[in-house]
Structures are given as structure tokens and as C-alpha cells.
Design an enzyme around this catalytic site. Structure first.
Site, PDB file in Angstrom:
ATOM      1  N   SER A   1      -2.047   4.156  -7.526  1.00 37.98           N
ATOM      2  CA  SER A   1      -0.777   4.798  -7.175  1.00 37.98           C
ATOM      3  C   SER A   1       0.242   4.506  -8.272  1.00 37.98           C
ATOM      4  O   SER A   1       0.307   3.393  -8.799  1.00 37.98           O
ATOM      5  CB  SER A   1      -0.263   4.305  -5.818  1.00 37.98           C
ATOM      6  OG  SER A   1      -0.065   2.903  -5.830  1.00 37.98           O
TER       7      SER A   1
ATOM      8  N   GLY B   1      -8.221   4.247  -5.184  1.00 33.69           N
ATOM      9  CA  GLY B   1      -7.813   4.551  -6.544  1.00 33.69           C
ATOM     10  C   GLY B   1      -6.539   3.868  -6.972  1.00 33.69           C
ATOM     11  O   GLY B   1      -6.372   2.662  -6.775  1.00 33.69           O
TER      12      GLY B   1
ATOM     13  N   CYS C   1       1.275  -6.334  -2.868  1.00 34.32           N
ATOM     14  CA  CYS C   1      -0.036  -6.788  -3.365  1.00 34.32           C
ATOM     15  C   CYS C   1      -0.237  -8.287  -3.146  1.00 34.32           C
ATOM     16  O   CYS C   1      -1.057  -8.923  -3.823  1.00 34.32           O
ATOM     17  CB  CYS C   1      -0.219  -6.423  -4.828  1.00 34.32           C
ATOM     18  SG  CYS C   1      -0.027  -4.653  -5.143  1.00 34.32           S
TER      19      CYS C   1
ATOM     20  N   GLY D   1      -6.581  -0.205  -6.154  1.00 35.19           N
ATOM     21  CA  GLY D   1      -7.564  -0.866  -5.298  1.00 35.19           C
ATOM     22  C   GLY D   1      -8.734   0.075  -5.101  1.00 35.19           C
ATOM     23  O   GLY D   1      -8.536   1.284  -4.935  1.00 35.19           O
TER      24      GLY D   1
ATOM     25  N   ILE E   1      -1.546  -5.945   0.568  1.00 33.28           N
ATOM     26  CA  ILE E   1      -0.760  -4.886   1.181  1.00 33.28           C
ATOM     27  C   ILE E   1       0.018  -4.104   0.121  1.00 33.28           C
ATOM     28  O   ILE E   1       0.454  -4.661  -0.881  1.00 33.28           O
ATOM     29  CB  ILE E   1       0.216  -5.468   2.231  1.00 33.28           C
ATOM     30  CG1 ILE E   1       0.790  -4.363   3.128  1.00 33.28           C
ATOM     31  CG2 ILE E   1       1.319  -6.290   1.579  1.00 33.28           C
ATOM     32  CD1 ILE E   1       1.527  -4.897   4.354  1.00 33.28           C
ATOM     33  N   THR E   2       0.154  -2.808   0.320  1.00 32.63           N
ATOM     34  CA  THR E   2       0.996  -1.982  -0.531  1.00 32.63           C
ATOM     35  C   THR E   2       1.637  -0.888   0.315  1.00 32.63           C
ATOM     36  O   THR E   2       1.362  -0.759   1.503  1.00 32.63           O
ATOM     37  CB  THR E   2       0.205  -1.392  -1.713  1.00 32.63           C
ATOM     38  OG1 THR E   2       1.141  -0.875  -2.675  1.00 32.63           O
ATOM     39  CG2 THR E   2      -0.737  -0.288  -1.269  1.00 32.63           C
TER      40      THR E   2
END
Length: 254
Positions: free
Chosen positions: A189, A187, A205, A176, A97-98
Site C-alpha cells: 500500500s 501486497g 505495523c 505484507g 496492524i495497518t
């Protein structure tokens, strides 16, 4: 510590698309502005599905309204605060997760790996190197962590200011990818100047207690668009297989 989110300027919204040098196969740079996450997600998949062997590679620069994204094999338990008011979108990239939000650069990499003879692991390494080079131009020392893709504030960087030393090991960029038919999308961030509070509602993450930081917190007052352009140029040069010294000295557009 959080910072005031950036507003998307009219200059950014009107920024012209261009072509970046990237070895044998140039990359088109697309400035997409402030865009809802699902709109970018759908557009990436449609672009990838419609590709032919002659389709030019592209890098999209985007800023998203607040959103959590969860990777294909991600564990929903890493969302610690379900009632945050921020939507959660399940996506098909790797990773856990982000958070994406205003003041963060999101660079989507629509790259034909087969044509460039790139393996996925090498592409990840080159993306990370491009971020390291970008932050070095703002006198920020960063590095990788084994087994944890992304970029982190380097431990005890030489000449570090007090702010940098206070955030050693904090994550400043996440990545990712999804590979379909030999082509990438999703891509990387990079946090420029944003509200960092939403990161406290997740295990970033998948790592409990991992601090997330932005350039502003580290003492860098940088314009979003300026950083985005540097990042895009470094990404294009790295993807093109040019050595890091070339990326550091060339940085030009065609």
C-alpha cells in the site's frame, strides 16, 4: 497532519485492464476500483486456490473504504482505540496492524514465485525497490529500514524541501504477503493523499510512535490513478527481474 481523501473518479472506475511487461511472464493489470476489503480478500484467496501452472500473474489496483487489518501473528494490543468506528479485519498475511482508506493505493500481487524462481525475501526487496522508484519519479527520496519492511522518507535527502525534512523517517508505504503453494497474494500500500488520522489509533505495523505520511503531506500533488499506473509498471518490471535502470527508462505497457 491529514489531507482530504480522494474520491474515486469515473475515469478510474472505467480504466481498462491491460498487460504489463514483466520479463518472460507478462502480468495482467486489473483496476478494481473502490472495493470493500473483505471482497478483495476473498477474491485473492479464490484466485490463488484456482490457479494452475498456466495461470497468468496479476496485479490488482484497489482503493478501500476505511479498515484496519491485522496480520496472522499480529497483536490486537496494537489497536490503541477500539471505538474508532473503523472495522478491524484479521487476515492471513504477515506483519502486524495497518490501515487502508481512500486516497491510498493498494496493489495486490498475485504472483507465481515458483515459475519465476523467486524467493520470498527477494520478492519483498523487489516490491520495495518498485515503490522507491515510483516515489523518485515524483522527486521524493525514500529508503528501507533494516528489519522493518516498508518504505520510509529518507534521512536528510539532498535537495529536500521543508516538508520532507520535517517527516524524515516517516513511513509512506507498507507491505505484507501470504505465500500459498508457491504463489503470493496481498501486497503493498502506498499513501497518496488520504486522511492520516486513523494511523494515530494504531501502532503502525507494530511500531509505537511511528509516524505515517502521504505524498500530499510531502508536497506532491499527484493524481491517484497516475501514481497507481507508475507503481504497477515498476512492480511488473521488478518482478520480471529487469534491472532498476530498465524500469526507469522503459515503463511501457504491452
Amino acid at each position: 497532519m491529514s489531507a482530504t481523501p480522494l474520491a474515486v473518479s469515473q475515469e478510474f472506475q472505467d480504466a481498462p485492464d491491460t498487460v504489463l511487461s514483466s520479463g518472460e511472464f507478462p502480468v495482467a493489470l486489473r483496476w478494481r476500483g473502490l472495493e470493500p476489503y473483505n471482497q478483495s480478500f476473498d477474491a485473492m484467496r479464490a484466485f490463488t486456490d484456482a490457479r494452475t501452472p498456466d495461470t497468468q500473474d496479476e496485479i490488482w489496483l484497489v482503493e478501500h473504504p476505511p479498515v484496519f487489518t491485522l496480520g496472522l501473528a499480529g497483536d490486537p494490543a496494537h489497536l490503541l482505540l477500539a471505538e474508532s468506528g473503523i472495522p478491524l479485519v484479521k487476515v492471513d498475511r504477515g506483519g502486524q496492524i495497518t490501515y487502508h482508506g481512500p486516497g491510498q493505493i493498494v496493489a495486490y500481487l498475485l504472483i507465481d514465485l515458483k515459475r519465476r524462481k523467486l524467493m520470498v525475501r527477494e520478492l519483498v526487496r523487489r516490491i520495495e525497490e518498485a515503490v522507491i522508484e515510483t516515489l523518485a519519479t515524483y522527486n521524493l527520496a525514500t529508503d528501507r529500514k533494516a528489519g522493518a519492511p516498508g518504505i520510509y522518507v529518507a534521512p536528510h535527502p539532498q535537495g529536500a524541501n521543508d516538508r520532507t525534512r520535517a517527516h524524515e523517517g516517516a513511513k509512506i508505504a507498507a507491505l505484507g504477503l501470504k505465500i500459498r503453494n508457491g504463489c503470493s497474494y496481498h501486497g503493498v500500500s502506498l499513501n497518496v493523499r488520504m486522511d492520516l488520522q486513523p494511523f494515530l489509533a494504531i501502532n503502525p505495523c507494530g511500531y509505537a510512535g511511528l509516524e505515517t505520511v502521504d505524498m500530499a503531506t510531502l508536497g506532491v500533488a499527484a493524481d491517484w490513478r497516475d501514481v497507481a499506473l507508475v507503481l504497477a509498471e515498476r512492480l511488473a518490471l521488478q518482478i520480471g527481474g529487469l534491472p532498476a535502470i530498465a524500469a526507469a527508462t522503459t515503463g511501457s505497457t504491452e
